[in-house]
Design a protein around this motif. Structure first.
Motif, PDB file in Angstrom:
ATOM      1  N   ASP A  28     -24.160 -53.326   5.175  1.00  0.00           N
ATOM      2  CA  ASP A  28     -24.639 -52.163   5.927  1.00  0.00           C
ATOM      3  C   ASP A  28     -23.539 -51.141   6.213  1.00  0.00           C
ATOM      4  OD1 ASP A  28     -27.172 -53.002   6.041  1.00  0.00           O
ATOM      5  OD2 ASP A  28     -27.057 -53.898   8.025  1.00  0.00           O
ATOM      6  N   PHE A  73     -18.516 -37.909   3.535  1.00  0.00           N
ATOM      7  CA  PHE A  73     -19.295 -38.379   4.678  1.00  0.00           C
ATOM      8  C   PHE A  73     -18.633 -38.012   5.989  1.00  0.00           C
ATOM      9  CE2 PHE A  73     -20.201 -41.209   1.121  1.00  0.00           C
ATOM     10  CZ  PHE A  73     -21.566 -41.047   1.037  1.00  0.00           C
ATOM     11  N   GLN A 113     -21.342 -46.593  -3.535  1.00  0.00           N
ATOM     12  CA  GLN A 113     -22.546 -46.245  -4.303  1.00  0.00           C
ATOM     13  C   GLN A 113     -22.512 -44.786  -4.709  1.00  0.00           C
ATOM     14  OE1 GLN A 113     -25.395 -47.398  -1.379  1.00  0.00           O
ATOM     15  NE2 GLN A 113     -25.698 -49.442  -2.230  1.00  0.00           N
ATOM     16  N   ALA A 114     -22.036 -43.940  -3.803  1.00  0.00           N
ATOM     17  CA  ALA A 114     -21.987 -42.507  -4.105  1.00  0.00           C
ATOM     18  C   ALA A 114     -20.978 -42.208  -5.195  1.00  0.00           C
ATOM     19  CB  ALA A 114     -21.646 -41.718  -2.840  1.00  0.00           C
ATOM     20  N   LEU A 129     -29.499 -42.402  -1.948  1.00  0.00           N
ATOM     21  CA  LEU A 129     -28.637 -43.295  -1.164  1.00  0.00           C
ATOM     22  C   LEU A 129     -29.246 -43.462   0.223  1.00  0.00           C
ATOM     23  CD1 LEU A 129     -25.139 -41.883  -2.135  1.00  0.00           C
ATOM     24  CD2 LEU A 129     -26.105 -44.070  -2.820  1.00  0.00           C
ATOM     25  N   HIS A 134     -16.045 -54.385  -3.658  1.00  0.00           N
ATOM     26  CA  HIS A 134     -15.918 -53.798  -2.327  1.00  0.00           C
ATOM     27  C   HIS A 134     -16.326 -54.760  -1.213  1.00  0.00           C
ATOM     28  CE1 HIS A 134     -14.929 -49.681  -3.532  1.00  0.00           C
ATOM     29  NE2 HIS A 134     -15.670 -49.933  -4.584  1.00  0.00           N
ATOM     30  N   VAL A 135     -17.518 -55.318  -1.319  1.00  0.00           N
ATOM     31  CA  VAL A 135     -18.031 -56.114  -0.202  1.00  0.00           C
ATOM     32  C   VAL A 135     -17.282 -57.436  -0.069  1.00  0.00           C
ATOM     33  CG1 VAL A 135     -20.048 -57.375   0.630  1.00  0.00           C
ATOM     34  CG2 VAL A 135     -20.302 -55.059  -0.259  1.00  0.00           C
ATOM     35  N   ARG A 149     -21.868 -47.368   1.104  1.00  0.00           N
ATOM     36  CA  ARG A 149     -22.547 -46.146   0.689  1.00  0.00           C
ATOM     37  C   ARG A 149     -21.584 -45.257  -0.098  1.00  0.00           C
ATOM     38  NH1 ARG A 149     -24.478 -42.369   5.406  1.00  0.00           N
ATOM     39  NH2 ARG A 149     -22.224 -42.296   5.524  1.00  0.00           N
ATOM     40  N   THR A 150     -20.323 -45.205   0.350  1.00  0.00           N
ATOM     41  CA  THR A 150     -19.328 -44.412  -0.381  1.00  0.00           C
ATOM     42  C   THR A 150     -19.188 -44.931  -1.803  1.00  0.00           C
ATOM     43  OG1 THR A 150     -18.146 -44.146   1.697  1.00  0.00           O
ATOM     44  CG2 THR A 150     -16.978 -43.546  -0.306  1.00  0.00           C
ATOM     45  N   ARG A 196     -23.936 -39.956  -9.918  1.00  0.00           N
ATOM     46  CA  ARG A 196     -23.248 -40.219  -8.650  1.00  0.00           C
ATOM     47  C   ARG A 196     -21.742 -40.278  -8.882  1.00  0.00           C
ATOM     48  NH1 ARG A 196     -26.560 -45.498  -6.654  1.00  0.00           N
ATOM     49  NH2 ARG A 196     -28.472 -44.490  -5.954  1.00  0.00           N
ATOM     50  N   ILE A 256      -8.804 -51.868   0.749  1.00  0.00           N
ATOM     51  CA  ILE A 256      -8.359 -51.450  -0.585  1.00  0.00           C
ATOM     52  C   ILE A 256      -7.464 -50.226  -0.404  1.00  0.00           C
ATOM     53  CG2 ILE A 256      -9.128 -50.605  -2.842  1.00  0.00           C
ATOM     54  CD1 ILE A 256     -11.684 -52.143  -2.497  1.00  0.00           C
ATOM     55  N   ASN A 272     -13.097 -47.994   2.269  1.00  0.00           N
ATOM     56  CA  ASN A 272     -13.011 -49.448   2.322  1.00  0.00           C
ATOM     57  C   ASN A 272     -11.697 -49.846   2.986  1.00  0.00           C
ATOM     58  OD1 ASN A 272     -12.816 -52.220   1.753  1.00  0.00           O
ATOM     59  ND2 ASN A 272     -14.110 -51.980  -0.047  1.00  0.00           N
ATOM     60  N   THR A 295     -14.766 -45.142   8.653  1.00  0.00           N
ATOM     61  CA  THR A 295     -15.692 -46.189   8.239  1.00  0.00           C
ATOM     62  C   THR A 295     -16.162 -45.987   6.797  1.00  0.00           C
ATOM     63  OG1 THR A 295     -17.567 -44.944   9.094  1.00  0.00           O
ATOM     64  CG2 THR A 295     -16.565 -46.538  10.572  1.00  0.00           C
ATOM     65  N   SER A 296     -15.989 -44.781   6.264  1.00  0.00           N
ATOM     66  CA  SER A 296     -16.489 -44.529   4.923  1.00  0.00           C
ATOM     67  C   SER A 296     -15.512 -44.961   3.838  1.00  0.00           C
ATOM     68  CB  SER A 296     -16.812 -43.047   4.751  1.00  0.00           C
ATOM     69  OG  SER A 296     -17.859 -42.691   5.607  1.00  0.00           O
ATOM     70  N   ASP A 338     -20.577 -48.258   6.093  1.00  0.00           N
ATOM     71  CA  ASP A 338     -20.506 -46.936   5.476  1.00  0.00           C
ATOM     72  C   ASP A 338     -19.770 -46.958   4.137  1.00  0.00           C
ATOM     73  OD1 ASP A 338     -21.857 -45.845   7.518  1.00  0.00           O
ATOM     74  OD2 ASP A 338     -20.161 -44.828   8.464  1.00  0.00           O
ATOM     75  N   TYR A 339     -18.727 -47.802   4.040  1.00  0.00           N
ATOM     76  CA  TYR A 339     -17.938 -47.755   2.808  1.00  0.00           C
ATOM     77  C   TYR A 339     -18.741 -48.214   1.601  1.00  0.00           C
ATOM     78  CZ  TYR A 339     -17.084 -52.806   3.048  1.00  0.00           C
ATOM     79  OH  TYR A 339     -17.245 -54.163   3.074  1.00  0.00           O
TER      80      TYR A 339
END
Lengths: 314, 314, 729
Positions: free
Chosen positions: A210, C95, A218-219, C56, A231-232, A215-216, C87, C106, C103, C100-101, A212-213
């Motif tokens: 869930d 964002f 995916q974007a 998304l 990532h996850v 979504r990033t 995409r 990394i 990772n 939080t956007s 935000d990163y």
């Protein structure tokens, strides 16, 4: 980083010291005190008094404690009443076997539970997830010995695949020579932790999905597989390290039960037999060693976490 | 504005803007306002698994405590004429190796397991809550010392500690309750301390200081009511843990002394007959342990969700 | 042909028990190379529109109808693999919250390189080379080293620059920026917006800028789409929209802006009520229940899009009763139909006791209600392996002296981390000062003991920023409002219950609100409860920490109006803390500007705002986006460069010198004194006191600055043209 490790180390030493105080208190709670514990119930009052004077047990408690502490740190845990052997030599014999059993089952746990938890999270709220969650609930609630008994009945007695008893010989080497005899103990010990770890892994992945990163990612056009593995997972696996450290006491307790079921001559079995025959020096020695191992394991987990997780505040 | 002196106000009949990620609050219904307890209760009864757990738990209590009133068996006198009978007329679940009726014995053993489980959980929760609250409230050195003690005891696997203690004292039901309760308080202590530390810096607790309120006011009006939910949820899991621990002790032969017994002890006796296929001595107590522990865990999960009701409503 | 064309897009979000119709037949287009501003309040569907473009959507969200044509392809129907090529490849996204956007585990370089490796098939080494170039382009200093950093090691502004680099690394045709500056400070916001605008032109990109801030829209957008409750309300080019809005919602939004009444301090227009529930939206104009001009048709049918032509292009709006005059010309009053139904809330039954007026009037004897003298607050920083030794201090508040006259508002502004919140917490006693004195009507509350101390607390109350965190979620509103009365043993228990009703009435909430829990209220309503609680003890001074910064414009106006009214009725004094200079300007009589723990300028609000003397104040004013495209675009590219340095080792002398365009040697050596007119030579203490006294007689404070080279009159402004600004790393 060095500072963090030192600080953590200092804290661990403090905890070990508190453990020794607790064990010291336990020692003095024994019926008849340390003298009875060491000389045995048949010793005369005179013998006890002589023993106390000789060993300084008539001195103030604080001095006694520090003397005892000195003994423990030089590896002197006293003498087994029943086995007629020094506790430290018993531990040197039995501890490696328990470590092998615990490590094998820990490896099995991680190898099974991590992919299982991930798969459950990805296919959440589908049949497989429900079945796996249900099973983990049951295994989480099942006493290790009950699982062990069923294992023996099914795989040893009915199917005859594995022997019902663990390897008996001394030393670690034979364990691997008779590996088929190790299968049931290792699996039995692992099942409980697999149940716990897979549930934890599932929710850890779900927590991250869930974020935000994600979504990033995916974007950016990353595929679902890449989002998951690249990532996850990096985020979701980090708390597992802490969990590994925290699961050590339960693992040792599980080892005790497993060893008693499969008659595996490790530290747990030693402790159990000592408990049945009131062999206090052995019991106290094992308690100190397991506590020490737990503290060391937690320390190791925290330090690895600090190395792996860039966010840990040093 | 036609009446510029009057404040423009929001309508309370309207909805706040819907937040896509979370369930939208339902505005202010005109009907009777529901209390926090009612809201939590509603969430709980919507959780089907928790209801199943609750029902199973009630059935187990009825079985153990009301069952013997209708199903009279002799659980005191050893009857060597009727040992190890398979299920049949007069003995729906057969008899054990001393001739006790197995079904009646399950009821008696269950009384011990359930009584000890619930009572020990209550003691552990009270001790842990007080310990954690004191540490969290005073902070500083007091907190550091108290929490190192918790760390130290946590690093000794609880089963080892229990085994050691029961070799000193002869186990009876009250002794078991006391011993289990006094070793299981660590987790609630940590929880309560952690929770009160985070609550202490919450803005509504800070607001009390601005109003001139004392720390005790904050503790009584804000910290305690907010901690209590977590404590109750944890107490549920403590019940499950205690039932399992008592079973382990029973299995290891250091549980309640005969002729009294508990499910773990029954299972322990049954294992002697694992190779003779006396299944009625093994499966009924084992399955009962699992079913009751799963039920308690389900209730605990349901309670946790209903305690977190305010989070869901955000 | 349009680069992106959205036709009749509808998006639903399935919740556990209901379905929210988040978007309802939204149509809009973006031409190549243009910036489309998408503006609306929370819940309007602006973010949902942006997220629908690349599918998304949050969990439970799905597109139920319509098409999204991007370069001739319908993104709604496109299969996943092809959509993934678009995409990050053809469409880049930024964002709201860069923390939080990104990772967290990394390195940022790897994260920025990812789209290149995915879409352009570059190797890791090639990609990293491009990343370093890109970091240079977005203005990240020492780019090579930074690529190896993790997100938490960067400042907020740098993190957003990383996000921009990531979105642009594949040179997309369209950039979607979702509230890209909302989580940033105003000075950094300006830098980021300029950067995005520059890169957009360099790369010939189109952009969709999603924001709630009309000022940002005015400065950056070519065309604007205004959304309300999941539908497009109005669409026009930026000049037409800001000069002559047609839809009544847009119109009301402009009237609610505090900037409009900054000089006069008159009531803001506040849109009553809340947006509708989108689970079952009414088959009518969704704004009608809150609209002053609504007619029967508005409540009976959905207004169709009307299209008119303006000198700048077409203007479309869905309104039955559009505004008849340009924004600057008032309309005849008779056009108004009704006070909207929902605005008429029956206030709680108030007895004849008139408790609304304070029982203890603070006498008008000229004694300032609050005096802060040479106040210092350091937070110790410790380090070390075992023994934690004290290695330094965070200088949060450094030598601050200020006072507030009775019944006035002191507005405290500055970037986050400047110490304004700490100052507020010191004043109410939540933190203990390291040095200096806080006097409330000449008495030090901190030196009172026992009963006196408890009662002394009554006089100063605090209003928290986060209305959710500051109200105990387990208590009903009645208990929350009774708590201060219980603590101070005010009256009998019965009196206290009556007072709760009176308090609710005073903040415009109905009596039945008392039996509810905080989570049942909206943000604006909760902030009213917070205000009511602060009022319960009849304080002379209320310290309000960012009370409206989490609220939408229309709700913000409701709270600001309420605060102003209560001040007038009860002779309240406010210490109003905010990062938003336009809100501060609207509410305050005196403005104080803080920078890195020091007060750099203080004075009457109008004077400070129109004739700032400190370069920081000037920069701050310049960075505030003004909701007027003409003004906003004429403003030279001024502002404050760089980011706030660490308060752990603040710069010597004038703390602002590292970002100041006028910094000289003396600025590093000498701390400039805060005095009328600024300058390096300290004035005689008597002279400053005389200035303070004479201003106090007029009920205000003198305009004082702490700057060696203050801006006076016209000359300094010329030195602030862009070329003279020395960029500071």
């Amino acid at each position: 980083m060095i500072g963090y490790i030192l600080r953590r180390l200092a804290q661990s030493i403090l905890v070990v010291l508190v453990v020794t105080v607790i064990v010291f208190i336990l020692l003095h709670q024994l019926p008849g005190g340390a003298a009875r514990a060491i000389l045995g119930p048949r010793a005369t009052a005179l013998q006890v008094a002589q023993f106390n004077t000789a060993n300084g047990y008539d001195q103030p408690l604080l001095i006694q404690y520090f003397r005892q502490l000195g003994e423990w740190f030089t590896g002197n845990f006293g003498f087994s009443i029943k086995l007629n052997q020094s506790v430290s030599s018993l531990l040197a014999q039995r501890l490696p076997k328990t470590i092998v059993l615990s490590l094998l089952s820990l490896v099995l746990t991680v190898v099974v539970a991590v992919p299982l938890g991930i798969y459950q999270a990805v296919r959440r709220n589908r049949t497989f997830d429900y079945v796996a969650t249900g099973l983990s609930f049951i295994f989480y609630a099942a006493p290790t010995f009950f699982i062990g008994i069923i294992m023996i009945e099914v795989f040893s007695q009915n199917l005859g695949w594995f022997p019902p008893e663990a390897p008996q010989s001394n030393g670690v080497g034979p364990i691997f020579e008779q590996f088929d005899a190790m299968v049931l103990p290792v699996v039995t010990l692992a099942l409980l932790s697999i149940a716990g770890f897979s549930r934890y892994m599932r929710s850890s992945v779900l927590d991250n999905i869930d974020q935000d990163y994600v979504r990033t990612a995916q974007a950016k056009g990353a595929s679902p597989q890449r989002v998951l593995y690249h990532h996850v997972l990096r985020n979701a696996l980090i708390p597992i390290i802490t969990l590994l450290g925290l699961s050590l006491p339960a693992l040792f307790a599980g080892a005790l039960v497993t060893e008693s079921i499969f008659n595996f001559p490790g530290m747990g079995l030693l402790f159990w037999q000592a408990a049945q025959s009131s062999d206090y020096p052995v019991e106290l020695g094992v308690v100190i060693i397991t506590a020490f191992a737990t503290v060391a394991g937690n320390l190791l987990a925290d330090v690895s976490l600090a190395i792996i997780d860039p966010r840990v505040k040093l | 504005m036609s009446d510029p002196g009057r404040a423009q106000v929001d309508s309370l009949g309207e909805m706040p803007p819907p937040e896509p990620a979370a369930a939208a609050p339902t505005g202010l219904p005109v009907g009777q306002a529901k209390s926090m307890f009612q809201l939590g209760f509603e969430v709980f009864i919507q959780n089907k698994l928790a209801i199943v757990g609750m029902v199973v738990l009630v059935l187990a209590v009825v079985f153990c405590f009301v069952g013997p009133l209708f199903y009279h068996t002799d659980q005191v006198t050893v009857n060597l004429l009727t040992t190890n009978l398979p299920p049949g007329p007069g003995h729906p679940l057969g008899t054990d190796e001393t001739g006790y009726d197995q079904l009646g014995r399950l009821m008696v053993g269950g009384q011990a397991s359930l009584t000890i489980g619930f009572a020990a959980a209550i003691i552990a929760t009270i001790v842990g809550t007080v310990w954690g609250a004191i540490a969290g409230f005073f902070g500083g050195l007091v907190d550091a010392v108290m929490m190192r003690v918790v760390d130290a005891i946590l690093s000794i696997p609880i089963l080892f500690l229990l085994l050691f203690i029961v070799t000193i004292v002869r186990p009876s039901i009250p002794v078991m309750i006391f011993v289990l309760g006094l070793t299981a308080w660590l987790v609630p202590a940590r929880l309560v301390r952690g929770e009160s530390l985070t609550l202490r810096v919450r803005e509504y607790v800070q607001a009390v200081r601005v109003m001139g309120g004392s720390s005790w006011h904050s503790v009584l009006r804000h910290i305690m009511p907010n901690v209590i939910g977590t404590v109750i949820v944890n107490a549920t899991f403590q019940v499950a843990d205690a039932i399992l621990l008592i079973a382990y002790l029973g299995y290891l032969g250091l549980g309640i002394s005969p002729p009294a017994t508990d499910w773990g002890g029954m299972l322990s006796n049954g294992t002697a007959f694992i190779f003779t296929n006396y299944w009625w001595l093994i499966y009924p107590p084992g399955i009962l342990i699992i079913v009751v522990v799963v039920a308690v865990n389900l209730v605990g999960d349901g309670l946790r969700d209903s305690v977190e009701v305010r989070l869901q409503r955000r | 042909m349009a680069l992106l064309e959205i036709r009749d897009l509808s998006t639903d979000i399935a919740l556990s028990k209901s379905v929210v119709h988040a978007l309802d037949h939204v149509s809009l287009h973006v031409d190549a190379g243009e910036t489309l501003g998408l503006v609306g309040e929370s819940g309007s569907g602006k973010t949902m529109t942006a997220m629908s473009i690349e599918r998304l959507l949050p969990p439970g969200g799905h597109i139920t109808g319509g098409e999204i044509l991007f370069d001739g392809e319908d993104l709604v129907q496109l299969e996943e693999p092809r959509l993934r090529e678009i995409r990050g490849g053809d469409i880049g996204m930024i964002f709201q919250d860069p923390m939080t956007s990104l990772n967290p585990v990394i390195p940022v370089g790897d994260q920025v390189a990812e789209p290149l490796m995915l879409h352009r098939g570059l190797s890791k080494a090639e990609a990293m080379k491009r990343v370093v170039e890109m970091f240079g382009l977005v203005g990240i200093p020492s780019p090579l080293q930074r690529t190896r950093d993790f997100p938490h090691q960067l400042s907020g502004g740098q993190r957003q620059r990383v996000m921009i680099a990531m979105a642009l690394i594949c040179q997309p045709k369209l950039l979607i920026a979702d509230e890209p500056t909302t989580a940033l400070d105003v000075t950094v916001q300006k830098q980021i917006l300029e950067l995005v605008d520059r890169l957009r032109q360099e790369f010939h990109m189109a952009m969709i800028l999603v924001t709630h801030d009309l000022g940002v829209i005015a400065g950056s957008a070519d065309r604007v789409v205004v959304m309300y409750a999941g539908k497009v309300a109005e669409m026009a080019d930026v000049h037409t929209l800001f000069a002559a809005p047609k839809h009544r919602y847009t119109d009301a939004l402009f009237e609610a802006l505090p900037e409009r009444a900054a000089g006069t301090g008159e009531r803001l227009y506040s849109i009553p009520g809340l947006p509708p529930d989108l689970v079952e939206p009414p088959p009518a104009c969704r704004f009608a229940p809150r609209c002053r001009f609504a007619v029967d048709a508005c409540r009976a049918q959905v207004p169709p899009m009307t299209r008119i032509n303006t000198p700048y292009g077409p203007q479309e709006f869905a309104c039955f009763v559009p505004r008849t005059t340009p924004l600057h010309e008032p309309e005849p009053m008779d056009l108004r139909t009704v006070v909207p139904e929902v605005a008429r809330v029956e206030p709680a039954e108030v007895g004849g006791r008139g408790w609304v007026a304070p029982t203890t009037f603070i006498p008008a004897d000229g004694v300032p209600i609050l005096q802060v003298q040479a106040l210092v607050k350091d937070f110790p920083v410790t380090a070390g392996a075992i023994l934690r030794r004290h290695v330094g201090d965070i200088s949060a508040v450094a030598d601050i002296t200020v006072s507030i006259p009775r019944g006035r508002t002191l507005g405290l502004v500055g970037e986050s981390g400047c110490g304004k919140t700490t100052l507020g917490r010191l004043v109410v006693g939540l933190d203990v000062p390291t040095g200096g004195k806080i006097l409330f009507r000449g008495r030090r509350i901190s030196q009172l003991r026992g009963r006196e101390a408890k009662e002394g607390r009554r006089n100063v109350q605090f209003m928290f920023q986060d209305s959710y965190a500051s109200l105990d979620p387990r208590m009903r509103v009645r208990s929350i409002l009774r708590e201060p009365l219980d603590i101070q043993h005010v009256g009998t228990p019965r009196d206290r219950n009556e007072r709760v009703d009176e308090l609710l009435a005073a903040v415009g909430l109905p009596a039945r609100a008392a039996e509810r829990y905080p989570h049942e209220f909206s943000g604006g309503q909760r902030q009213r409860i917070g205000l009511a609680r602060a009022l319960a003890l009849q304080p002379g001074l209320i310290v309000a920490d960012e009370p409206v910064s989490a609220l939408d414009v229309s709700i913000q106006a409701q709270v600001l109006n309420l605060m102003k009214e209560l001040q007038r009725d009860r002779e309240l004094t406010y210490l109003f803390i905010s990062h938003d200079l336009s809100v501060v300007r609207y509410l305050s009589d005196v403005i104080a500007v803080m920078y890195l723990g020091r007060m750099v300028e203080v004075g009457p609000a109008a004077e400070v705002y129109s004739h700032p003397q400190h370069h920081y104040t000037r920069g701050l004013i310049d960075t505030i986006p003004i909701p007027d495209p003409v003004v906003e675009r004429q403003k030279a590219k001024l502002g404050v460069r760089g980011e706030l340095p660490s308060a752990m080792n603040p710069p010597s002398g004038c703390r602002f010198r590292t970002r100041c365009p006028m910094a000289q040697d003396i600025c590093a050596r000498v701390v400039p004194p805060l005095q009328p007119g600024g300058g390096s030579e300290p004035m005689a203490a008597a002279e400053v006191e005389a200035a303070v006294a004479s201003a106090a007689a007029r009920g205000t404070v003198p305009h004082m600055t702490a700057c060696h080279f203050p801006i006076n009159g016209h000359s300094a402004a010329d030195t602030l043209v862009e070329g003279a600004v020395s960029p500071v790393a």
